[in-house]
Every structure is written in C-alpha cells, then in structure tokens.
Design an enzyme around this catalytic site. Structure first.
Site, PDB file in Angstrom:
ATOM      1  N   ASN A  23       0.862  -1.181   0.000  1.00 56.85           N
ATOM      2  CA  ASN A  23       0.000   0.000   0.000  1.00 56.85           C
ATOM      3  C   ASN A  23       0.900   1.233   0.000  1.00 56.85           C
ATOM      4  O   ASN A  23       2.117   1.122   0.107  1.00 56.85           O
ATOM      5  CB  ASN A  23      -0.956   0.005   1.206  1.00 56.85           C
ATOM      6  CG  ASN A  23      -0.207   0.003   2.506  1.00 56.85           C
ATOM      7  OD1 ASN A  23       0.663   0.841   2.741  1.00 56.85           O
ATOM      8  ND2 ASN A  23      -0.505  -0.956   3.350  1.00 56.85           N
ATOM      9  N   GLY A  31      -2.827  -9.435   4.087  1.00 53.60           N
ATOM     10  CA  GLY A  31      -2.683 -10.196   2.844  1.00 53.60           C
ATOM     11  C   GLY A  31      -1.250 -10.585   2.513  1.00 53.60           C
ATOM     12  O   GLY A  31      -0.467 -10.946   3.385  1.00 53.60           O
ATOM     13  N   ASP A  33       1.128  -8.687   1.567  1.00 47.73           N
ATOM     14  CA  ASP A  33       2.045  -7.713   2.187  1.00 47.73           C
ATOM     15  C   ASP A  33       2.448  -8.219   3.581  1.00 47.73           C
ATOM     16  O   ASP A  33       3.622  -8.275   3.944  1.00 47.73           O
ATOM     17  CB  ASP A  33       1.306  -6.374   2.297  1.00 47.73           C
ATOM     18  CG  ASP A  33       2.228  -5.186   2.522  1.00 47.73           C
ATOM     19  OD1 ASP A  33       1.707  -4.084   2.723  1.00 47.73           O
ATOM     20  OD2 ASP A  33       3.460  -5.376   2.510  1.00 47.73           O
ATOM     21  N   SER A 121      -4.219  -6.524  -6.269  1.00 44.21           N
ATOM     22  CA  SER A 121      -5.513  -5.822  -6.093  1.00 44.21           C
ATOM     23  C   SER A 121      -6.725  -6.731  -5.931  1.00 44.21           C
ATOM     24  O   SER A 121      -7.835  -6.215  -5.747  1.00 44.21           O
ATOM     25  CB  SER A 121      -5.792  -4.858  -7.266  1.00 44.21           C
ATOM     26  OG  SER A 121      -4.946  -3.731  -7.187  1.00 44.21           O
ATOM     27  N   THR A 122      -6.551  -8.053  -5.996  1.00 41.69           N
ATOM     28  CA  THR A 122      -7.732  -8.945  -5.994  1.00 41.69           C
ATOM     29  C   THR A 122      -8.141  -9.395  -4.597  1.00 41.69           C
ATOM     30  O   THR A 122      -9.072 -10.195  -4.452  1.00 41.69           O
ATOM     31  CB  THR A 122      -7.458 -10.208  -6.839  1.00 41.69           C
ATOM     32  OG1 THR A 122      -6.409 -10.965  -6.203  1.00 41.69           O
ATOM     33  CG2 THR A 122      -7.070  -9.854  -8.265  1.00 41.69           C
ATOM     34  N   GLY A 123      -7.466  -8.886  -3.576  1.00 40.54           N
ATOM     35  CA  GLY A 123      -7.847  -9.264  -2.199  1.00 40.54           C
ATOM     36  C   GLY A 123      -8.555  -8.110  -1.522  1.00 40.54           C
ATOM     37  O   GLY A 123      -9.680  -7.753  -1.892  1.00 40.54           O
ATOM     38  N   TYR A 125      -8.258  -5.096  -1.947  1.00 41.68           N
ATOM     39  CA  TYR A 125      -8.642  -4.025  -2.887  1.00 41.68           C
ATOM     40  C   TYR A 125      -9.760  -4.445  -3.838  1.00 41.68           C
ATOM     41  O   TYR A 125     -10.156  -3.696  -4.722  1.00 41.68           O
ATOM     42  CB  TYR A 125      -7.411  -3.533  -3.652  1.00 41.68           C
ATOM     43  CG  TYR A 125      -6.453  -2.668  -2.830  1.00 41.68           C
ATOM     44  CD1 TYR A 125      -6.756  -2.310  -1.515  1.00 41.68           C
ATOM     45  CD2 TYR A 125      -5.252  -2.223  -3.355  1.00 41.68           C
ATOM     46  CE1 TYR A 125      -5.894  -1.542  -0.761  1.00 41.68           C
ATOM     47  CE2 TYR A 125      -4.369  -1.436  -2.620  1.00 41.68           C
ATOM     48  CZ  TYR A 125      -4.712  -1.098  -1.306  1.00 41.68           C
ATOM     49  OH  TYR A 125      -3.852  -0.331  -0.558  1.00 41.68           O
TER      50      TYR A 125
HETATM   51  N1  APR Z   1       0.954 -15.814  -1.603  1.00 50.64           N
HETATM   52  C1  APR Z   1       0.312 -15.519  -2.757  1.00 50.64           C
HETATM   53  N2  APR Z   1      -0.834 -14.810  -2.828  1.00 50.64           N
HETATM   54  C2  APR Z   1      -1.353 -14.385  -1.650  1.00 50.64           C
HETATM   55  C3  APR Z   1      -0.755 -14.632  -0.392  1.00 50.64           C
HETATM   56  C4  APR Z   1       0.456 -15.387  -0.399  1.00 50.64           C
HETATM   57  N3  APR Z   1       1.110 -15.683   0.721  1.00 50.64           N
HETATM   58  N4  APR Z   1      -1.524 -14.049   0.583  1.00 50.64           N
HETATM   59  C5  APR Z   1      -2.564 -13.477  -0.049  1.00 50.64           C
HETATM   60  N5  APR Z   1      -2.484 -13.676  -1.382  1.00 50.64           N
HETATM   61  C6  APR Z   1      -3.386 -13.255  -2.457  1.00 50.64           C
HETATM   62  C7  APR Z   1      -4.809 -12.933  -2.079  1.00 50.64           C
HETATM   63  O1  APR Z   1      -5.575 -14.116  -1.990  1.00 50.64           O
HETATM   64  C8  APR Z   1      -5.217 -12.081  -3.271  1.00 50.64           C
HETATM   65  O2  APR Z   1      -5.605 -12.913  -4.358  1.00 50.64           O
HETATM   66  O3  APR Z   1      -2.866 -12.048  -2.972  1.00 50.64           O
HETATM   67  C9  APR Z   1      -3.911 -11.378  -3.674  1.00 50.64           C
HETATM   68  C10 APR Z   1      -3.864  -9.908  -3.291  1.00 50.64           C
HETATM   69  O4  APR Z   1      -4.545  -9.720  -2.076  1.00 50.64           O
HETATM   70  P1  APR Z   1      -4.029  -8.687  -0.957  1.00 50.64           P
HETATM   71  O5  APR Z   1      -2.806  -9.199  -0.344  1.00 50.64           O
HETATM   72  O6  APR Z   1      -5.193  -8.371  -0.090  1.00 50.64           O
HETATM   73  O7  APR Z   1      -3.602  -7.386  -1.795  1.00 50.64           O
HETATM   74  P2  APR Z   1      -4.499  -6.275  -2.496  1.00 50.64           P
HETATM   75  O8  APR Z   1      -5.857  -6.750  -2.843  1.00 50.64           O
HETATM   76  O9  APR Z   1      -3.617  -5.721  -3.582  1.00 50.64           O
HETATM   77  O10 APR Z   1      -4.674  -5.190  -1.347  1.00 50.64           O
HETATM   78  C11 APR Z   1      -3.524  -4.484  -0.927  1.00 50.64           C
HETATM   79  O11 APR Z   1      -3.854  -5.160   1.313  1.00 50.64           O
HETATM   80  O12 APR Z   1      -2.313  -6.342   2.436  1.00 50.64           O
HETATM   81  C12 APR Z   1      -2.813  -5.099   2.264  1.00 50.64           C
HETATM   82  O13 APR Z   1      -0.980  -3.636   2.725  1.00 50.64           O
HETATM   83  C13 APR Z   1      -1.780  -4.170   1.694  1.00 50.64           C
HETATM   84  O14 APR Z   1      -3.152  -2.256   1.954  1.00 50.64           O
HETATM   85  C14 APR Z   1      -2.653  -3.172   1.009  1.00 50.64           C
HETATM   86  C15 APR Z   1      -3.785  -4.015   0.479  1.00 50.64           C
END
Ligand code: APR
Length: 171
Positions: A23, A31, A33, A121-123, A125
């Site tokens: 972020n 997630g 991150d 962005s698929t989690g 976000y």
């Molecule tokens: N390995 C691979 N993919 C993962 C893992 C992992 N260990 N953990 C989560 N994911 C997947 C989720 O299932 C989703 O499909 O990564 C994808 C992105 O999800 P998020 O991590 O939530 O990221 P995003 O949607 O881009 O949101 C970003 O979330 O974690 C916070 O600090 C980050 O504020 C930012 C926001």
C-alpha cells in the site's frame, strides 16, 4: 516458459524478485504484504522506512514500483507495488497495468531473470479476478516481448479459484 501459473504461497518461491501487493505507506499490511514482511523479516521494513525517509517521503503512488531487499525470503529482492482499489464507477485498469509493467522494469533494472507476482488488487482491494487476470497477463506478455532481462514471470495464486481464473486467461 515465459509465463507460468502456479497455485501456492508467493513467500516460498525461489526467484530473483517477489512482487508485493503493498500500500502507499510501504509500511506493511495484511494479505500478501503481511506474509512477505512476516516471512521476510525486519530488514524489509527497515529498507521501506529508509525509502519513506528519502525519495518516497509521501509514500509510493498507485501503479509505481520500488525494490528492497528480500530479507529471509528465498529471493534476492522484493519489488513493492501499489495496486488500485477496485471502483465500480472509475476505470483504473491502466493503473493495474502500470503495477505490472513498472514492477518488471524495476526487476529488469536489477538484472532479475525470474519474477513472481501475486494477483495484485484482488484481495483487500476487491478487484474482480477475471479482470485482474486479463490485465496482468496481457501487460506481462507484452513486456516480456519487449527488450527485458526478465525471462520468466510466475503468477503465484493463493487458492484454487484464483489459480483456475488465471490459467483460463493465459494467452
Ligand atoms: N501468496 C500468494 N498470494 C497471496 C498470499 C500469499 N502468501 N496471501 C494473499 N495472497 C493473495 C490474495 O488471496 C489475493 O488474491 O494475494 C492477492 C492480493 O490480495 P491482498 O494481499 O489483499 O492485496 P491487495 O488486494 O492488492 O490489497 C492491498 O492489502 O495487504 C494489504 O498492505 C496491503 O493495503 C494493502 C492491500
């Protein structure tokens, strides 16, 4: 195989660069991150803090990418990028494409040959998987066809659903 699609945990991938769905603060989150900082250890956050104290005083903009150490992860670098939050009213596709293009360009500038991406962005976000898969695969395929040192991009999907959607959209 220039583009691979696998199901698994991105923090276990033995590649040159692991891309983080970060972020704007660059100071961690949930997630992927959270997983990267947990498994990678404090060195990653320490470098992120230095970036915030320097050139990235106002944080990393959506679509931008910046590299740090990978700490204890089985990679040489982490490239942090900030994906766009899904919007029903505004088309932010170009920003999601920028995340992939800029992450690959930063990776290439480091001399990276293999790069692993999560589904940015698929989690949290909330970007729909189908749309994200199309944008990610189109952008990465185009970038690999251009002049880059990167030879292999591996999309690492967390769970069967995301894996199936990305596999279906592999050109
Ligand atoms: N390995 C691979 N993919 C993962 C893992 C992992 N260990 N953990 C989560 N994911 C997947 C989720 O299932 C989703 O499909 O990564 C994808 C992105 O999800 P998020 O991590 O939530 O990221 P995003 O949607 O881009 O949101 C970003 O979330 O974690 C916070 O600090 C980050 O504020 C930012 C926001």
């Amino acid at each position: 195989m220039p583009v691979e699609i696998v199901e698994g945990d991105i923090t276990t991938q033995q590649v040159d660069v692991i891309v983080n769905a970060a972020n704007t603060s660059l100071l961690g989150g949930g997630g992927v991150d959270g997983a990267i900082h947990r498994r990678g250890g404090p060195e990653i956050l320490a470098e992120c803090r230095k970036l915030r104290a320097g050139h990235y005083g106002r944080g990393l903009k959506v679509g931008q990418a910046v590299a740090t150490t990978a700490g204890r992860l089985p990679a040489r670098w982490v490239v942090h990028t900030v994906g766009p939050v899904w919007s029903d009213t505004e088309d932010r596709s170009a920003l999601l494409a920028d995340c992939h293009r800029n992450s690959l360009r930063v990776a290439a500038s480091l001399g990276a040959v293999t790069v692993a991406f999560p589904a940015i962005s698929t989690g949290i976000y909330r970007w729909p998987l189908e749309s994200a898969a199309k944008i990610a695969l189109e952008t990465v395929t185009a970038e690999l066809a251009a002049d880059t040192s990167v030879q292999t991009v591996r999309f690492v999907l967390f769970g069967q659903q995301a894996y199936t959607v990305f596999r279906t959209h592999l050109p």
